[in-house]
Design an enzyme around this catalytic site. Structure first.
Site, PDB file in Angstrom:
ATOM      1  N   ASP A 160     -12.745  15.451   8.301  1.00  0.00           N
ATOM      2  CA  ASP A 160     -11.645  14.670   8.866  1.00  0.00           C
ATOM      3  C   ASP A 160     -10.987  13.823   7.775  1.00  0.00           C
ATOM      4  OD1 ASP A 160     -12.048  15.626  11.380  1.00  0.00           O
ATOM      5  OD2 ASP A 160     -13.135  13.871  12.125  1.00  0.00           O
ATOM      6  N   HIS A 198       0.837  -1.200   0.000  1.00  0.00           N
ATOM      7  CA  HIS A 198       0.000   0.000   0.000  1.00  0.00           C
ATOM      8  C   HIS A 198       0.874   1.253   0.000  1.00  0.00           C
ATOM      9  CE1 HIS A 198      -3.579   2.417   1.537  1.00  0.00           C
ATOM     10  NE2 HIS A 198      -2.570   3.198   1.886  1.00  0.00           N
ATOM     11  N   GLU A 199       1.847   1.290   0.892  1.00  0.00           N
ATOM     12  CA  GLU A 199       2.697   2.483   1.006  1.00  0.00           C
ATOM     13  C   GLU A 199       3.496   2.720  -0.270  1.00  0.00           C
ATOM     14  OE1 GLU A 199       2.213   4.594   3.188  1.00  0.00           O
ATOM     15  OE2 GLU A 199       0.979   3.309   4.434  1.00  0.00           O
ATOM     16  N   GLU A 255      -6.191   6.374  -2.190  1.00  0.00           N
ATOM     17  CA  GLU A 255      -6.162   5.365  -1.131  1.00  0.00           C
ATOM     18  C   GLU A 255      -6.584   3.996  -1.659  1.00  0.00           C
ATOM     19  OE1 GLU A 255      -5.338   4.687   2.041  1.00  0.00           O
ATOM     20  OE2 GLU A 255      -4.107   6.422   1.638  1.00  0.00           O
ATOM     21  N   HIS A 310       1.582   4.245  -3.051  1.00  0.00           N
ATOM     22  CA  HIS A 310       1.474   5.704  -3.001  1.00  0.00           C
ATOM     23  C   HIS A 310       2.597   6.330  -3.833  1.00  0.00           C
ATOM     24  CE1 HIS A 310      -1.915   6.466  -0.464  1.00  0.00           C
ATOM     25  NE2 HIS A 310      -1.436   5.800   0.563  1.00  0.00           N
ATOM     26  N   TYR A 330      -4.726  14.298  -2.786  1.00  0.00           N
ATOM     27  CA  TYR A 330      -4.995  13.523  -1.581  1.00  0.00           C
ATOM     28  C   TYR A 330      -6.118  14.177  -0.789  1.00  0.00           C
ATOM     29  CZ  TYR A 330      -3.726  10.010   1.845  1.00  0.00           C
ATOM     30  OH  TYR A 330      -3.736   8.916   2.675  1.00  0.00           O
ATOM     31  N   HIS A 353      -9.664   7.624   3.671  1.00  0.00           N
ATOM     32  CA  HIS A 353      -9.578   6.216   4.079  1.00  0.00           C
ATOM     33  C   HIS A 353     -10.951   5.620   4.333  1.00  0.00           C
ATOM     34  CE1 HIS A 353      -5.534   7.766   5.120  1.00  0.00           C
ATOM     35  NE2 HIS A 353      -5.135   6.556   4.783  1.00  0.00           N
TER      36      HIS A 353
END
Lengths: 88, 427
Positions: free
Chosen positions: B341, B245-246, B269, B249, B260, B347
């Protein structure tokens, strides 16, 4: 001094909020110094941050500033950690 | 004339920084879709740069291909504060190693002062980095380096394992190293992509970031992993899909560079979850019906009532816990969450495109990376996906990509059905 920290974002996307009052605490002078420094180091708007990074709002007696990982000042880092751990 | 300059050539790209008459002239030219050519004028009183177009150098973007070795010339010392950050990072690196203090001092200051700003710029700027990255020598081997932050919050930390080094005692380091390799493998073997930028970019990761730090993130240059708080989260290097996942990005940053925030952020995401899941499935040799379609399955401690952080199969059901609360992800547009938020719920609403991918992949069956994954990859890297794309834009592009890759058939039908079930318009 009333200090509230809101943490949003992060890999989990879960928002956490905690606050405490420095009044009556043994570490009140230190906390209040941290809070003043954290305010001075903060931004008036939410910074862009990085993907999956935490973003923080720090509210001290009604004044709010923002900051985001990994770019925190030492005062912000310590204050956030203390309030999220010990606040309610 | 007072003059200092550095020229660096990589493949067919040339970068030259010259300081002349108190001005910093930066030239960067490559043979790809863009050439950045500019003359920043350095203002030593404010530390800011003023950029103006340079009109005489567009013919220089094709240096001899054989000229790979950097050539450094330095004729005079001239004091400057910092370099403009239009200077590509690899050129700054080269400048920082130059003998002449007129070159290395401002370069070093710039690197130090602006590391994070450059990171942010890379996230928010679309095409500049792509040319820089693509000029690197492509390789079929990853070039991994793992750093240990020693539970401090300073990056990158101490280097603890380089490419080809034997495994050590630290399981987090070894997992990060292996996870970077598994990610490199999927992108190379399945999609023919060399590293996250397509140009063999070295893969860096930092483990043991912060104290009881319950998060992992991509800082624009490296993946960063905390050890978890021990109460809710365990070590973030545990799930392979989190590592994938990281790094994804990074792939997104170098390709569609989705904003983002809000729907493009949720797509950003979701793409990371999709390829994170595919990296895990590829490494385990699982078909779509064998996979668990969970993100972060090993992440939650035993105290948490939940099986993972997110479920692509059933968004909103991954956990329901006293401390963590309930998984807030929607599976369809009917339950789309409007919030300020989490960058506008990036997410949270990622559950919708996540579920669409799951539906299409399981409908098609077999290895999910082969057809559904290929379509997602084509959309992400095809150049049509705008940085501010919404779910509908993305869905339409998947239909177009399915047709150009596989023709009008099962793939397109599976996608139409999937997007329709999650309530995303494609017509």
């Amino acid at each position: 001094m009333r200090i509230t920290v809101t943490r949003t974002g992060g890999f989990a996307g879960i928002t956490r909020r905690a606050g405490l009052d420095s009044t009556g605490r043994a570490d009140a002078p230190h906390l209040e110094e941290l809070a003043r420094a954290a305010l001075a180091d903060g931004a008036p708007d939410r910074p862009a941050g990085v993907p999956d990074g935490f973003q923080y709002g720090i509210e001290v007696d009604g004044a709010t500033v923002y900051c985001a990982d990994p770019r925190l000042s030492a005062a912000q880092r310590e204050l956030i950690r203390t309030v999220l751990r010990e606040g309610a | 004339m007072m003059r200092s300059s550095v020229t660096e050539r990589r493949g067919d790209a040339v970068s030259r920084i010259t300081m002349r008459d108190g001005r910093c002239h930066a030239l960067y030219a490559g043979n790809h879709s863009i050439s950045v050519i500019a003359t920043p004028r350095h203002d030593t009183t404010t530390g800011r740069c003023h950029i103006a177009p340079m009109d005489d150098s567009r013919t220089r973007n094709r240096p001899p291909a054989a000229a790979h070795a950097p050539r450094i010339t330095s004729h005079h010392t001239h004091h400057h504060g910092v370099f403009c950050t239009i200077v590509p990072p690899h050129v700054l690196d080269r400048l920082a190693r130059a003998d002449d203090p007129a070159l290395h001092e401002p370069a070093r200051r710039t690197l130090e002062r602006d590391a994070l700003q450059r990171t942010r710029r890379r996230i928010t700027t679309v095409r500049g980095i792509r040319a820089t990255a693509a000029d690197r020598e492509a390789t079929d081997q990853p070039q991994r380096t793992i750093y240990d932050a020693g539970n401090r919050e300073e990056l990158p930390g101490e280097k603890v394992r380089g490419e080809g080094d034997d495994p050590g005692q630290d399981a987090s380091v070894n997992r990060a190293y292996a996870g970077l390799g598994a990610t490199f493998d999927l992108y190379l073997k399945v999609y023919g992509r060399r590293s996250i930028d397509g140009g063999g970019l070295p893969l860096d990761a930092t483990v043991h970031y912060g104290q009881d730090y319950g998060n992992a993130f991509w800082d624009g240059e490296r993946m960063v992993f905390g050890d978890g708080d021990g109460e809710v989260f365990r070590d973030f290097t545990l799930p392979l899909d989190v590592i994938g996942h990281e790094l994804t990005h990074g792939v997104t940053q170098y390709t569609a560079n989705l904003e983002y925030f809000s729907q493009p952020g949720a797509l950003n995401e979701s793409v990371s979850d999709v390829f994170g899941a595919l990296i895990k499935q590829h490494s385990l040799g699982q078909t779509a019906d064998q996979a668990d379609w969970l993100i972060g399955a090993e992440l939650l401690t035993d105290r948490v009532t939940g099986e993972a952080l997110r479920s692509m199969k059933a968004p909103g059901t991954a956990y329901d816990d006293d401390v963590l609360g309930k998984d807030p992800q929607p599976a369809t547009m009917d339950d789309y969450v409007d919030t300020s938020d989490d960058n506008g719920g990036v997410h949270i609403n990622s559950g919708i495109p996540n579920h669409a991918f799951y539906l299409a992949a399981t409908d098609l069956g077999g290895y999910a990376w082969e057809r559904a994954g290929q379509i997602w990859y084509d959309v992400l890297t095809g150049g049509e996906l705008a940085a501010d794309a919404n779910f509908t834009d993305f869905a339409r592009l998947t239909l177009a990509a399915a047709e150009s890759r596989f023709g009008a058939g099962d793939e397109q039908r599976a996608l139409q059905k999937a997007w329709s079930r999650v309530g995303v318009e494609t017509a």
